[in-house]
Enzyme design. Structure first.
Site, short mmCIF file in Angstrom:
data_model
loop_
_atom_site.label_atom_id
_atom_site.label_comp_id
_atom_site.label_asym_id
_atom_site.label_seq_id
_atom_site.Cartn_x
_atom_site.Cartn_y
_atom_site.Cartn_z
N THR A 8 0.85 -1.20 0.00
CA THR A 8 0.00 0.00 0.00
C THR A 8 0.88 1.24 0.00
O THR A 8 2.01 1.20 0.48
CB THR A 8 -0.92 0.04 1.24
OG1 THR A 8 -1.80 1.16 1.14
CG2 THR A 8 -0.13 0.18 2.54
N ASN A 9 0.35 2.33 -0.54
CA ASN A 9 1.05 3.62 -0.45
C ASN A 9 0.35 4.53 0.54
O ASN A 9 0.68 5.70 0.64
CB ASN A 9 1.10 4.28 -1.84
CG ASN A 9 2.13 3.63 -2.72
OD1 ASN A 9 3.28 3.48 -2.32
ND2 ASN A 9 1.72 3.20 -3.90
N ASN A 10 -0.62 3.98 1.24
CA ASN A 10 -1.42 4.78 2.17
C ASN A 10 -0.78 4.76 3.57
O ASN A 10 -0.78 3.75 4.26
CB ASN A 10 -2.83 4.15 2.18
CG ASN A 10 -3.79 4.90 3.06
OD1 ASN A 10 -3.41 5.45 4.10
ND2 ASN A 10 -5.05 4.89 2.66
N HIS A 12 -1.64 6.15 6.31
CA HIS A 12 -2.62 5.93 7.37
C HIS A 12 -2.83 4.43 7.63
O HIS A 12 -2.83 3.96 8.76
CB HIS A 12 -3.93 6.61 6.93
CG HIS A 12 -5.05 6.43 7.87
ND1 HIS A 12 -5.27 7.28 8.92
CD2 HIS A 12 -6.01 5.49 7.94
CE1 HIS A 12 -6.33 6.88 9.59
NE2 HIS A 12 -6.80 5.79 9.02
N ASP A 69 -7.94 -4.64 0.12
CA ASP A 69 -8.85 -3.85 -0.70
C ASP A 69 -10.18 -3.80 0.05
O ASP A 69 -10.57 -4.79 0.67
CB ASP A 69 -9.03 -4.46 -2.09
CG ASP A 69 -9.48 -3.40 -3.08
OD1 ASP A 69 -8.69 -2.49 -3.37
OD2 ASP A 69 -10.63 -3.47 -3.57
N ASP A 156 -17.17 7.59 5.99
CA ASP A 156 -17.35 7.56 7.45
C ASP A 156 -18.47 8.46 7.96
O ASP A 156 -19.21 8.05 8.86
CB ASP A 156 -16.03 7.92 8.16
CG ASP A 156 -15.06 6.75 8.22
OD1 ASP A 156 -15.49 5.62 7.92
OD2 ASP A 156 -13.89 6.96 8.57
N LYS A 176 -12.98 3.56 16.27
CA LYS A 176 -13.33 3.03 14.95
C LYS A 176 -12.44 1.82 14.61
O LYS A 176 -12.94 0.77 14.19
CB LYS A 176 -13.18 4.11 13.86
CG LYS A 176 -13.47 3.55 12.47
CD LYS A 176 -13.07 4.47 11.34
CE LYS A 176 -13.01 3.66 10.05
NZ LYS A 176 -12.49 4.42 8.91
N HIS A 181 -13.98 -3.04 9.67
CA HIS A 181 -13.80 -4.14 8.72
C HIS A 181 -12.32 -4.46 8.53
O HIS A 181 -11.92 -5.62 8.52
CB HIS A 181 -14.45 -3.74 7.39
CG HIS A 181 -14.13 -2.33 6.95
ND1 HIS A 181 -14.30 -1.24 7.76
CD2 HIS A 181 -13.62 -1.84 5.79
CE1 HIS A 181 -13.93 -0.14 7.14
NE2 HIS A 181 -13.51 -0.48 5.94
P1 IMP Z 1 -9.40 0.87 0.01
O1 IMP Z 1 -9.42 -0.29 -0.93
O2 IMP Z 1 -9.17 0.47 1.43
O3 IMP Z 1 -8.49 1.97 -0.44
O4 IMP Z 1 -10.87 1.48 0.02
C1 IMP Z 1 -11.53 1.90 -1.17
C2 IMP Z 1 -12.56 2.97 -0.84
O5 IMP Z 1 -13.57 2.41 0.03
C3 IMP Z 1 -12.02 4.17 -0.08
O6 IMP Z 1 -11.48 5.13 -0.96
C4 IMP Z 1 -13.28 4.68 0.62
O7 IMP Z 1 -14.08 5.42 -0.28
C5 IMP Z 1 -14.01 3.39 0.96
N1 IMP Z 1 -13.61 2.94 2.32
C6 IMP Z 1 -12.84 1.87 2.63
N2 IMP Z 1 -12.66 1.77 3.96
C7 IMP Z 1 -13.35 2.81 4.50
C8 IMP Z 1 -13.53 3.26 5.84
O8 IMP Z 1 -13.03 2.70 6.83
N3 IMP Z 1 -14.29 4.37 5.99
C9 IMP Z 1 -14.85 5.03 4.95
N4 IMP Z 1 -14.69 4.68 3.68
C10 IMP Z 1 -13.94 3.56 3.44
#
Ligand code: IMP
Length: 198
Positions: A8-10, A12, A69, A156, A176, A181
């Protein structure tokens, strides 16, 4: 100790995952392994995209790794936005994505939704044969009619988990993360890793 790269590049997510993983594993970032590529996410499903990202790292770098994902699935919309959660409105603007969701649900009394995460773990097995496992976490809740709270990200402010009277955006990060999830899926992956004899 097992070295694992989190695909991941995230930042957070990296912080959250490294906190939960503890000291039993060495967490490597994409930067640590020299990966600047855009990871593929073209499968059309959350499970598929999670697998694609982890398999990409394994194939290119041969290092044990995992990827996640996630998405929001809304019952009345047949599971939308699902795999398209990040760019539901056509852009990656969280505000616009929420607005589109609320418009689509306007007047609908079925507000049931769930957040879903799939982690894919690819472990370096015997004779370099990779062992792949997937771990899923979900949290059920309701989509409110208007946003509340300023914390968190994505959807959120409109998601209220069942059994609570505050949205994810009204909770502290710690609260949270204790039920999300992502943390549920990650807890399953960690339990699996801890059972591996290395
Ligand atoms: P990712 O695959 O974890 O990057 O999630 C894809 C998208 O799902 C994010 O850009 C959000 O729009 C939504 N999403 C995933 N997890 C959350 C969360 O914990 N809160 C709110 N939106 C989420």
């Amino acid at each position: 100790m097992i070295e694992l790269c989190f695909a991941t590049n995230n930042q957070h997510k990296l912080n959250e995952v490294s906190h939960q993983l503890g000291n039993s594993f060495v967490l490597k970032t994409l930067r640590d392994i020299g990966c600047t590529d855009e990871l593929p996410e073209t499968s059309g499903t959350i499970t598929g995209n999670s697998g694609q990202k982890a398999n990409y790292i394994w194939t290119r770098f041969g290092i044990s790794c995992f990827a996640d994902d996630s998405g929001l699935e809304v019952e009345a919309l047949g599971g939308e936005p699902g795999v398209d959660s990040a760019h539901y409105s056509g852009s990656r603007d969280a505000q616009k994505n929420m607005e589109k969701l609320l418009e689509k649900l306007a007047g609908n009394s079925n507000r049931k939704a769930q957040f879903v995460t799939v982690f894919t773990l690819v472990l370096h097995g015997r004779d370099a044969v990779p062992v792949t496992h997937q771990f899923e976490g979900r949290i059920a809740g309701q989509i409110l009619t208007e946003p509340r709270g300023s914390g968190g990200f994505g959807y959120d402010p409109v998601f209220q988990p069942d059994g609570h009277n505050r949205t994810f955006a009204e909770m502290s990060e710690e609260e949270k993360n204790g039920m999300s999830h992502r943390s549920r899926a990650l807890a399953k992956m960690i339990a699996y890793l801890e059972k591996q004899a290395y």
